[in-house]
Design a protein around this motif. Structure first.
Motif: not given
Length: 84
Positions: A33-48
Motif C-alpha cells: 500500500w505504501a509503495r503504491r501510494s508513494l508511486t502515485r504521488e511521485a507520478r502526480r508531482h512529476r508533471g506532464p
C-alpha cells in the motif's frame, strides 16, 4: 537487475493505524500500500509528459485565441492600461 532499497518513514501511532486500515481495505500489505501510494504521488508531482504537453497545446490552439507579433501585442496592452 535492480536492487531494492529499504525506506524508513517515521509516523505517529494514529497515522500508522490509518495506513494499516487503508491497506486492509485494499486487501494488500502495508508495504505494498505504501509503495503504491508513494508511486502515485511521485507520478502526480512529476508533471506532464511530452505527449500531454502537445495535446494541451493542440487544444489551446484549437480555441482560436487572438495571436500576433509580441511587440505589437505588448504595445496594445500598454495602450489599454493608459486608458484607465
Amino acid at each position: 537487475m535492480s536492487m531494492s532499497k529499504r525506506l524508513q518513514v517515521i509516523v505517529s501511532d494514529e497515522e500508522a493505524e490509518s495506513f494499516r486500515r487503508a491497506a486492509e481495505r485494499e486487501g494488500t500489505s502495508l508495504s505494498e500500500w505504501a509503495r503504491r501510494s508513494l508511486t502515485r504521488e511521485a507520478r502526480r508531482h512529476r508533471g506532464p509528459d511530452a505527449q500531454q504537453v502537445l495535446d494541451e497545446l493542440e487544444r489551446a490552439l484549437a480555441c482560436g485565441h487572438p495571436t500576433g507579433d509580441i511587440d505589437q501585442m505588448l504595445k496594445e496592452i500598454e495602450a489599454g492600461r493608459a486608458l484607465r
